[in-house]
Design a protein around this motif. Structure first.
Motif, PDB file in Angstrom:
ATOM      1  N   GLY A   1       0.763  -1.099   0.087  1.00 15.18           N
ATOM      2  CA  GLY A   1      -0.079  -0.116  -0.043  1.00 15.18           C
ATOM      3  C   GLY A   1       0.514   1.169  -0.002  1.00 15.18           C
ATOM      4  O   GLY A   1       1.965   1.289  -0.123  1.00 15.18           O
ATOM      5  N   PRO A   2       0.141   2.439   0.229  1.00 15.98           N
ATOM      6  CA  PRO A   2       0.900   3.669   0.192  1.00 15.98           C
ATOM      7  C   PRO A   2       2.072   3.735   1.265  1.00 15.98           C
ATOM      8  O   PRO A   2       1.829   3.501   2.159  1.00 15.98           O
TER       9      PRO A   2
ATOM     10  N   PHE B   1       0.134  -3.816   3.603  1.00 20.11           N
ATOM     11  CA  PHE B   1       0.237  -4.319   2.508  1.00 20.11           C
ATOM     12  C   PHE B   1      -1.001  -5.545   2.223  1.00 20.11           C
ATOM     13  O   PHE B   1      -1.802  -5.886   3.648  1.00 20.11           O
ATOM     14  N   ARG B   2      -1.346  -5.923   1.210  1.00 20.86           N
ATOM     15  CA  ARG B   2      -2.495  -6.843   1.234  1.00 20.86           C
ATOM     16  C   ARG B   2      -1.909  -8.225   0.612  1.00 20.86           C
ATOM     17  O   ARG B   2      -1.234  -8.449  -0.525  1.00 20.86           O
TER      18      ARG B   2
ATOM     19  N   MET C   1      11.117  -5.444  -0.901  1.00 16.85           N
ATOM     20  CA  MET C   1      10.268  -6.869  -1.193  1.00 16.85           C
ATOM     21  C   MET C   1       9.775  -7.458  -0.306  1.00 16.85           C
ATOM     22  O   MET C   1      10.274  -7.665   0.728  1.00 16.85           O
ATOM     23  N   LEU C   2       8.446  -7.879  -0.469  1.00 20.09           N
ATOM     24  CA  LEU C   2       7.806  -9.008   0.823  1.00 20.09           C
ATOM     25  C   LEU C   2       7.276  -9.807  -0.133  1.00 20.09           C
ATOM     26  O   LEU C   2       6.746  -9.670  -1.208  1.00 20.09           O
TER      27      LEU C   2
ATOM     28  N   PRO D   1       5.805 -11.462  -5.422  1.00 17.71           N
ATOM     29  CA  PRO D   1       6.094 -10.568  -4.150  1.00 17.71           C
ATOM     30  C   PRO D   1       5.840  -9.278  -4.595  1.00 17.71           C
ATOM     31  O   PRO D   1       5.630  -8.630  -5.546  1.00 17.71           O
ATOM     32  N   GLY D   2       5.445  -8.290  -3.317  1.00 18.43           N
ATOM     33  CA  GLY D   2       5.382  -7.041  -3.510  1.00 18.43           C
ATOM     34  C   GLY D   2       6.502  -6.136  -3.184  1.00 18.43           C
ATOM     35  O   GLY D   2       7.475  -6.549  -2.741  1.00 18.43           O
TER      36      GLY D   2
END
Length: 679
Positions: A415-416, A431-432, A502-503, A520-521
């Motif tokens: 997210g932001p 994060f989602r 990175m998640l 990954p995010g």
């Protein structure tokens, strides 16, 4: 010496049914016989009332719960009936008009019932408004009858055993019957007690409400009609002298009875004649059901020698309901720690069936075993130096099957995030987590699933970017198609520059999720050195406010004159710094000023008026180069606005200015002037 007073020595129980002038009849008894002969209006179990008050009063007046016990042959019973619909209407409006004194839940149930013309019905009202007479009189040695006509017939037979039966519509006749039966009374009038203030008559309520009450009292209406035919106008004969009597044997302590549909097969217990206080006992009951049962309630009570309950519970109170039972044989067991005062106790077991919100007795086992509780030294039935009451539970949780994750289709959406942070600063990252696979994602004790974060541009000599800087177990299950909103806090990198976060997910001892369809995010963030500050207007940790409101990344004015922004009280060494304030400016008639101060506002460094900024246009509101001749411990940046100003501060940056840097368009530092607010 004065002659002793011969008081009324009869034994009478007035079975007071709700809203049948019972309070007035009790007052009449007390006025006629004296308060020493008549109890107040009581509520309780039939036998418990006799044990507690039988030696104190000649007349016991009470709302009685028979609980499947017979009439006591030592007493004479009287009661009064009222037309069922009229009685129900009187009770409903009595509760409704006494909101401050009745049970709040009961009042709410009655209020909804009346407002909906009976459509909103709460089973909580069952004992008072639904076939009250039939339920009450079939509770006298309950034969567990299932047919409606059988229940009415039995209730009428039970009523026939009463010595006096009166009717609300003929209270004078009722009092006359009592006077004749017990040779008491001197013509005292019946006082009005506990009367409902303002209520419609049974004939005045809406047709829908009346139809609903009649439906709830279908059995009572038939019972009442037949009771009037049997008892109205039939005056009891005078009691003969001396009255006849028969031997009365004390009933045995151990009594077992059940209905035809339930057979009691066996009872076992490890209770001994002498038990230590704090010791646990176990007891088990086996029974057979001849037919299916929607809900069965099995419970037990421990009673003292006077029959008073010291402790009791059941499967409903324990929130372990026995639902949808088929015909067959069953076993039920209880474990109880005897944390009781020293004394003698008896164990009693009850089995009830719940049908349509009403409990019906199926079995009663009284005095199954007796034991004494005392502080005894006993041989422990456990290992170790101490005794701890212990139990275990086992239950089916859900049909989910958890296995190592093979299908990892899905990903993380970050997210932001703040545009810039300082080295080492803690970053809040929303994060989602999205599961697009056909498999449940969940970890096990041996192979937990972890959410991991790492900086991609920090070398670690391996694949996947820099070292793991944050990880946390994935709690619970993420089912196929589920989206889970989470957040984490992690430290910013120790070196300035542009970094990528990175998640991802990993499962211990399993292949990388990225190799199984997981995306990954990734998010970029600017990291500044400790002497380079940048923060958004919405950053409540640095941009404090007295009159502003935060909207998205901005701190905006609210039409109130005062300090829109102050802080962040930075320690800076001597040198040159460039301060830049970004956002949108005020309207033409609004006024806005930037002040730079330190020493808790006592010393000023610079001032800039940006009232002439183009309204609504986003950009640089003010830009100042500060020259600090000495170290500053608490640099404060203030923005003051008038009530007419419409200012939104998006970002504040402060960075060292090279000595030879050109500064075209630079706003020279204005002479400092005092400004209210700030720290």
């Amino acid at each position: 010496m004065p002659q002793p007073i011969r008081a009324f020595d009869g034994r009478v129980i007035f079975d007071h049914l709700p809203k049948t002038a019972g309070q007035a009849v009790n007052r009449w008894f007390s006025d006629t016989l004296g308060s020493g002969c008549v109890s107040t209006n009581l509520v309780g179990d039939h036998h418990a009332l006799i044990r507690t008050y039988g030696g104190m009063y000649s007349v016991i007046s009470a709302h009685i719960e028979f609980n499947d016990t017979p009439l006591d042959p030592r007493y004479r019973y009287i009661t009064c009936l009222r037309e069922p619909v009229d009685r129900a209407v009187s009770w409903l409006y009595y509760v409704f008009e006494n909101k401050d004194t009745v049970n709040p839940r009961l009042w709410q149930s009655v209020s909804r019932f009346l407002e909906s013309d009976g459509a909103d019905y709460d089973l909580y009202m069952n004992p008072i408004i639904r076939d009250t007479y039939v339920c009450h009189f079939t509770g006298i040695y309950n034969p567990q009858l299932t047919g409606e006509q059988d229940r009415i017939d039995y209730a009428l037979q039970a009523l026939d055993a009463y010595d006096v039966v009166g009717f609300y519509e003929d209270l004078d006749g009722f009092l006359g019957d009592i006077s004749a039966a017990f040779r008491i009374g001197d013509g005292r009038p019946l006082a009005v007690v506990n009367k409902t203030g303002h209520r419609p008559g049974a004939q005045d309520i809406s047709p829908a409400l009346r139809a609903r009450i009649e439906a709830l009292n279908a059995l009572d209406l038939d019972f009442y009609r037949r009771a009037r035919e049997r008892h109205l106008g039939h005056r009891p004969a005078l009691a003969p002298q001396p009255p006849p009597w028969a031997r009365y044997e004390t009933p045995p302590a151990k009594q077992i009875r059940s209905v035809a549909d339930l057979s009691l097969l066996a009872f076992t217990t490890d209770a001994e004649a002498a038990m230590a206080r704090g010791e646990a006992i176990q007891f088990e009951l086996e029974f057979s059901l001849a037919r299916p049962c929607g809900e069965l309630i099995v419970g037990f009570t421990l009673t003292d020698p006077d029959g008073r309950a010291a402790f009791g519970t059941d499967t409903r109170l324990l929130k372990r309901p026995l639902l949808e039972l088929e015909a067959g044989c069953f076993h039920v067991g209880f474990t109880c720690v005897l944390d009781l005062p020293d004394g003698a106790y008896a164990l009693n077991i009850a089995v009830d069936e719940c049908r349509d919100g009403v409990d019906f007795a199926m079995a009663r086992c009284e005095g199954l075993c007796t034991f004494d509780v005392a502080r005894l030294a006993r041989t422990p039935q456990w290992i170790g130096t101490s005794f701890l009451p212990t139990d275990f539970t086992f239950s089916f949780l859900r049909p989910s099957v958890i296995s190592p994750i093979a299908d990892a289709a899905g990903g993380i959406e970050i997210g932001p995030m703040p545009g810039a942070v300082l080295v080492g600063e803690t970053i809040e990252v929303p994060f989602r987590l999205v599961n697009r696979s056909a498999q449940i994602w969940a970890g096990t004790l041996l192979n937990p699933v972890l959410i991991c974060g790492r900086w991609l541009d920090q070398p670690d000599g391996g694949e996947g970017g820099g070292p793991v800087l944050w990880q946390s177990p994935l709690v619970g299950e993420v089912r196929p198609g589920e989206r889970l909103d989470l957040h984490m806090a992690l430290p910013a990198p120790a070196t300035p520059g542009r970094h990528a976060l990175m998640l991802t997910l990993v499962q211990k001892d399993g292949p990388a999720f990225e190799h199984r369809g997981f995306v990954p995010g990734v998010a970029d963030i600017e990291v500044h050195s400790a002497d380079h500050w940048a923060y958004a207007g919405s950053d409540a940790r640095r941009a404090y406010s007295l009159v502003g409101a935060r909207h998205g990344p901005a701190l905006a004015s609210t039409g109130i004159e005062g300090v829109l922004m102050y802080g962040p009280y930075l320690p800076l060494p001597a040198g040159r710094y460039r301060l830049r304030l970004e956002g949108s400016g005020p309207r033409a008639r609004g006024h806005a000023t930037l002040d730079i101060v330190h020493r808790a506002g006592a010393a000023g460094l610079a001032t800039a008026d940006f009232s002439d900024t183009v309204p609504g246009e986003t950009g640089a509101l003010a830009e100042i180069v500060l020259g600090l001749d000495e170290d500053v411990e608490d640099l404060e940046i203030r923005v003051l606005v008038s009530a007419e100003a419409e200012v939104a501060i998006h970002r504040v940056t402060l960075a060292p200015e090279p000595a030879d840097a050109a500064a075209p368009g630079e706003v020279p530092a204005a002479p400092w002037r005092s400004a209210a607010g700030g720290g």
